[in-house]
Write a protein that holds these residues in place. Structure first.
Motif, PDB file in Angstrom:
ATOM      1  N   GLU A 126       0.837  -1.198   0.000  1.00  0.00           N
ATOM      2  CA  GLU A 126       0.000   0.000   0.000  1.00  0.00           C
ATOM      3  C   GLU A 126       0.873   1.249   0.000  1.00  0.00           C
ATOM      4  N   GLY A 127       0.318   2.367  -0.486  1.00  0.00           N
ATOM      5  CA  GLY A 127       1.013   3.651  -0.467  1.00  0.00           C
ATOM      6  C   GLY A 127       2.051   3.811  -1.560  1.00  0.00           C
ATOM      7  N   CYS A 128       1.918   3.069  -2.659  1.00  0.00           N
ATOM      8  CA  CYS A 128       2.879   3.177  -3.764  1.00  0.00           C
ATOM      9  C   CYS A 128       2.649   4.472  -4.543  1.00  0.00           C
ATOM     10  N   VAL A 129       3.687   4.903  -5.244  1.00  0.00           N
ATOM     11  CA  VAL A 129       3.641   6.128  -6.045  1.00  0.00           C
ATOM     12  C   VAL A 129       4.012   5.772  -7.475  1.00  0.00           C
ATOM     13  N   ILE A 130       3.328   6.424  -8.432  1.00  0.00           N
ATOM     14  CA  ILE A 130       3.616   6.215  -9.858  1.00  0.00           C
ATOM     15  C   ILE A 130       4.364   7.429 -10.376  1.00  0.00           C
ATOM     16  N   ASP A 131       5.503   7.203 -11.001  1.00  0.00           N
ATOM     17  CA  ASP A 131       6.295   8.293 -11.571  1.00  0.00           C
ATOM     18  C   ASP A 131       5.606   8.813 -12.832  1.00  0.00           C
TER      19      ASP A 131
ATOM     20  N   PRO B 118      -4.377  15.084 -19.527  1.00  0.00           N
ATOM     21  CA  PRO B 118      -4.344  13.831 -18.768  1.00  0.00           C
ATOM     22  C   PRO B 118      -2.910  13.332 -18.598  1.00  0.00           C
ATOM     23  N   ALA B 119      -2.680  12.586 -17.543  1.00  0.00           N
ATOM     24  CA  ALA B 119      -1.360  11.989 -17.305  1.00  0.00           C
ATOM     25  C   ALA B 119      -1.042  10.998 -18.431  1.00  0.00           C
ATOM     26  N   PRO B 120       0.232  10.682 -18.626  1.00  0.00           N
ATOM     27  CA  PRO B 120       0.590   9.732 -19.692  1.00  0.00           C
ATOM     28  C   PRO B 120       0.120   8.306 -19.416  1.00  0.00           C
ATOM     29  N   TYR B 121      -0.438   8.058 -18.235  1.00  0.00           N
ATOM     30  CA  TYR B 121      -1.028   6.763 -17.914  1.00  0.00           C
ATOM     31  C   TYR B 121      -2.430   7.008 -17.347  1.00  0.00           C
ATOM     32  N   SER B 122      -3.264   6.001 -17.381  1.00  0.00           N
ATOM     33  CA  SER B 122      -4.639   6.143 -16.900  1.00  0.00           C
ATOM     34  C   SER B 122      -4.675   6.005 -15.389  1.00  0.00           C
ATOM     35  N   LYS B 123      -5.223   7.009 -14.732  1.00  0.00           N
ATOM     36  CA  LYS B 123      -5.345   6.983 -13.273  1.00  0.00           C
ATOM     37  C   LYS B 123      -6.630   6.258 -12.891  1.00  0.00           C
ATOM     38  N   ARG B 124      -6.588   4.966 -13.102  1.00  0.00           N
ATOM     39  CA  ARG B 124      -7.735   4.116 -12.841  1.00  0.00           C
ATOM     40  C   ARG B 124      -7.238   2.709 -12.527  1.00  0.00           C
ATOM     41  N   ALA B 125      -8.085   1.893 -11.934  1.00  0.00           N
ATOM     42  CA  ALA B 125      -7.705   0.515 -11.625  1.00  0.00           C
ATOM     43  C   ALA B 125      -7.379  -0.212 -12.934  1.00  0.00           C
ATOM     44  N   GLN B 126      -6.274  -0.968 -12.915  1.00  0.00           N
ATOM     45  CA  GLN B 126      -5.853  -1.659 -14.140  1.00  0.00           C
ATOM     46  C   GLN B 126      -4.975  -2.858 -13.815  1.00  0.00           C
TER      47      GLN B 126
ATOM     48  N   HIS C  75      -2.952  -2.715 -10.151  1.00  0.00           N
ATOM     49  CA  HIS C  75      -2.762  -1.435  -9.477  1.00  0.00           C
ATOM     50  C   HIS C  75      -4.129  -0.762  -9.293  1.00  0.00           C
ATOM     51  N   PHE C  76      -4.369  -0.331  -8.064  1.00  0.00           N
ATOM     52  CA  PHE C  76      -5.652   0.283  -7.719  1.00  0.00           C
ATOM     53  C   PHE C  76      -5.389   1.649  -7.093  1.00  0.00           C
ATOM     54  N   PRO C  77      -5.907   2.736  -7.694  1.00  0.00           N
ATOM     55  CA  PRO C  77      -5.704   4.067  -7.088  1.00  0.00           C
ATOM     56  C   PRO C  77      -6.502   4.209  -5.798  1.00  0.00           C
ATOM     57  N   VAL C  78      -5.914   4.875  -4.842  1.00  0.00           N
ATOM     58  CA  VAL C  78      -6.561   5.114  -3.556  1.00  0.00           C
ATOM     59  C   VAL C  78      -6.611   6.616  -3.352  1.00  0.00           C
ATOM     60  N   SER C  79      -7.801   7.162  -3.206  1.00  0.00           N
ATOM     61  CA  SER C  79      -7.940   8.606  -3.080  1.00  0.00           C
ATOM     62  C   SER C  79      -8.995   8.918  -2.044  1.00  0.00           C
ATOM     63  N   ASP C  80      -8.978  10.175  -1.567  1.00  0.00           N
ATOM     64  CA  ASP C  80     -10.031  10.645  -0.684  1.00  0.00           C
ATOM     65  C   ASP C  80     -11.283  10.873  -1.516  1.00  0.00           C
TER      66      ASP C  80
ATOM     67  N   LEU D 113      -2.103  10.739  -6.014  1.00  0.00           N
ATOM     68  CA  LEU D 113      -2.762   9.503  -5.653  1.00  0.00           C
ATOM     69  C   LEU D 113      -1.759   8.539  -5.042  1.00  0.00           C
ATOM     70  N   LYS D 114      -2.224   7.807  -4.065  1.00  0.00           N
ATOM     71  CA  LYS D 114      -1.484   6.667  -3.582  1.00  0.00           C
ATOM     72  C   LYS D 114      -2.101   5.426  -4.222  1.00  0.00           C
ATOM     73  N   TRP D 115      -1.282   4.414  -4.391  1.00  0.00           N
ATOM     74  CA  TRP D 115      -1.735   3.239  -5.128  1.00  0.00           C
ATOM     75  C   TRP D 115      -1.583   1.985  -4.280  1.00  0.00           C
ATOM     76  N   LEU D 116      -2.503   1.061  -4.477  1.00  0.00           N
ATOM     77  CA  LEU D 116      -2.385  -0.286  -3.926  1.00  0.00           C
ATOM     78  C   LEU D 116      -1.798  -1.168  -5.023  1.00  0.00           C
ATOM     79  N   CYS D 117      -0.618  -1.702  -4.774  1.00  0.00           N
ATOM     80  CA  CYS D 117       0.077  -2.529  -5.768  1.00  0.00           C
ATOM     81  C   CYS D 117      -0.021  -3.997  -5.344  1.00  0.00           C
ATOM     82  N   VAL D 118      -0.511  -4.830  -6.245  1.00  0.00           N
ATOM     83  CA  VAL D 118      -0.559  -6.279  -6.032  1.00  0.00           C
ATOM     84  C   VAL D 118       0.261  -6.907  -7.156  1.00  0.00           C
TER      85      VAL D 118
END
Length: 630
Positions: A342-347, A561-569, A578-583, A621-626
């Motif tokens: 949990e708490g991963c960051v995407i460059d 938009p960011a060069p990647y989709s800020k959505r679960a994928q 990868h699942f975005p986690v936001s307030d 965004l913080k991300w949940l990485c599996v």
């Protein structure tokens, strides 16, 4: 004839009090009305059945005939007042026509009964009001235990109130009185108009909570036989209750069949729908429980979980903890296979995850999604029915013709790259009444031109009047836009959002919408939530600028938009999720909070300072990485 008799009788009674005159006039008017004597009022008033309307000569004799008949009416009314009053009372009790005389003669033809007076609506008694109030309190506070005792005392009266049937079934089911709930359901089935979707939903939920799954499925079949399709809330309730009673793989298969039934039913509705996050969470959690409680079926349960997870990734772009907790629970079942961080960051430059180093994807809308959105958006103007429809239809057809030309443009210097929502920019930071600003739009256009963009601007026709065109500068700006041929004026009766949204979808990949509109209402109009969210994620660019006092606008920023989709994928090789986690989502009113800082010299001088808030596609965004363990 009736009006003439009334006039004569009233004239003979003049000089008397109003009530007495009316009582005296009614009997004579009634007799002349019910049994007119030919020629009694002269040739102009004689019944002429089958003949033409009397001519001018006959009509000119009417006043004289009326004057000749007046003494007779005077004598009759004046000499026999008491007899007339008694006749009036007797006739009022016996004749329906006489009852209507209380309102005076009507315009009805002889032989036709005048319209009856409407009866006053009588409201509920004090006892009934108290009964309805008590029921409303039980329903409001959801107090099933107290309702059960109250219902046993008033169930005969509840059975006579159709609107109470479905809520009563729900409260009885929660009070675990299945017998009384089924009795009410049997009563409703004898009256088909009482069979509603909410009633069936409450009965199905009661059976599932009782562990009687077969009866629940039987009620769903009965519901469909009655012509009522289950809704999302029914499936959500059944999945929530069913997941707790899965004790075998056969029950797990019913759980999966219920999910597939939900998906197909929602998609085939007149307005296509898809499961929401909670429905997915209940469906996924059911197979987590199977894997935990039935170790021998763990492999099948995980496979079914991943099938549902694929649909989840398509429909739920920004999941919350309600579903993320279930996802973490599933991957915790295989600790040596999967790593959960949990708490991963995407460059933003390399699009790589800080934990697994996997590269996130920019998920573009498919051609099928684009065609579906265009087909749905093309129905917007057809909703008009008034006189403006012809003008709107002509403008819509003209836009589609121009878009066909612009879409095939091969010259990069003329190929449109951005569609501008003029109203959204014009009202940006205009915190006063009538705050439309053409210079706002023009400043953004000049910024886009300096970056090599070719724009297409949409502005509603209502903004070209004297209310919003305030200066010579505004007129010059408008003329410059018109000279380019890329200003589209949306006519009255149409919503400008229809036009720029259709244009942006039509022009396809490489074209951005410049707007801070969150478009929360558009995906309902566009019908397809799944397709619209995908399109908006990759096609909307936000903007920001500020001005100090009356100085020109500067520091204009465009946020694509960011060069990647800020959505679960999921990664293409299935090695990571990868699942975005936001307030909670940022509200549109929070995009630019204006504050005055006390004690600041610039604030005292009247300069408004802006507290910067992150725009939606720029929010961290913080991300949940599996990811699979290597």
């Amino acid at each position: 004839l009736g009006r003439a008799a009334w006039s004569l009788a009233w004239t003979s009674a003049r000089g008397r009090p109003l009530a007495a005159a009316a009582r005296a006039a009614r009997p004579a008017a009634r007799r002349l009305w019910e049994a007119p004597q030919p020629g009694a009022l002269g040739p102009a008033f004689a019944p002429q059945r089958g003949l033409a309307t009397p001519g001018r000569k006959a009509m000119s004799q009417a006043p004289a005939a009326a004057a000749a008949a007046a003494p007779a009416a005077e004598a009759e009314v004046g000499g026999k007042r008491s007899r007339d009053e008694s006749e009036a009372q007797n006739a009022a009790a016996a004749s329906p026509a006489a009852k209507s005389d209380k309102e005076g003669p009507s315009n009805a033809e002889p032989g036709k009964q005048p319209p009856k007076r409407r009866k006053k609506k009588v409201g509920p008694s004090a006892e009934m009001k108290q009964f309805l109030y008590e029921f409303g309190q039980f329903q409001k506070h959801n107090n099933a235990a107290e309702f059960h005792a109250w219902y046993l005392e008033h169930k005969e009266k509840v059975a006579t109130q159709p609107r109470m049937i479905a809520p009563s079934v729900r409260l009885l089911a929660e009070a675990q009185d299945k017998e009384e709930a089924l009795a009410l359901f049997a009563l409703a089935k004898r009256r088909p108009n009482l069979l509603t979707e909410s009633l069936f939903t409450n009965i199905v939920r009661m059976h599932v909570m009782d562990g009687d799954i077969q009866s629940a499925f039987a009620i769903i079949k009965e519901m469909r036989a009655a012509g009522i399709e289950p809704r999302l809330r029914l499936f959500r309730s059944v999945l929530e209750a069913h997941k707790t009673v899965i004790k075998s793989w056969a029950a797990a298969e019913r759980h999966l069949a219920l999910y597939n039934d939900m998906k197909s039913t929602l998609v085939n509705m007149p307005i296509p729908m898809y499961p929401d996050e909670m429905a997915y969470a209940h469906a996924l959690e059911g197979f987590c429980l199977v894997a935990e409680e039935l170790p021998e079926e763990k492999g099948k349960a995980i496979q079914a979980f991943e099938e549902i997870l694929e649909d989840f990734l398509d429909d739920i772009l920004l999941p919350t903890e309600a579903s993320l907790s279930v996802i973490k629970r599933r991957f915790a079942l295989e600790p040596g296979v999967w790593s959960v961080e949990e708490g991963c960051v995407i460059d933003d430059d390399s699009c790589q995850c800080s934990h697994c180093k996997a590269k996130l994807l920019a998920i573009e809308p498919s051609d099928a999604a684009r065609e579906a959105l265009l087909q749905q958006a093309d129905n917007f103007p057809s909703s008009l029915t008034d006189g403006r429809k012809a003008k709107v239809d002509a403008s819509w057809a003209g836009l589609k013709s121009k878009l066909a030309q612009w879409a095939t443009e091969t010259d990069p210097a003329r190929r449109i790259t951005c569609v501008i929502d003029g109203a959204n920019i014009a009202y940006y930071k205009q915190n006063y009444k009538g705050g439309w600003s053409f210079p706002n739009i023009h400043a953004v256009i000049k910024h886009l031109e300096s970056k090599g963009h070719v724009w297409l601007l949409f502005v509603h026709e209502s903004h070209f009047g004297k209310r919003d065109v305030k200066s010579l500068e505004d007129l010059q700006i408008i003329e410059r836009w018109k000279e380019t041929g890329r200003l589209w004026i949306v006519p009255h009766g149409a919503n400008d959002d229809w036009f720029w949204l259709y244009a942006a979808v039509y022009l396809g990949k490489g074209v951005q919408v410049i707007s801070n509109d969150f478009m929360r209402d558009h995906h309902y109009e566009m019908l397809s939530q799944r397709y619209f969210q995908r399109w908006r994620d990759r096609r909307q660019s936000f903007f920001n600028f500020f001005r100090v006092g009356n100085e020109p606008i500067n520091n204009i920023e465009i946020f694509p938009p960011a060069p990647y989709s800020k959505r679960a994928q999921r990664a293409e090789d299935r090695s990571s999720y990868h699942f975005p986690v936001s307030d909670a989502p940022v509200d549109s009113t929070d995009l630019s909070k204006i504050t005055r800082e006390a004690g600041d010299s610039k604030a005292r001088a009247g300069v408004v300072r802006k507290k910067e808030d992150e725009l939606p596609n720029q929010a961290p965004l913080k991300w949940l990485c599996v990811s699979r363990v290597k």
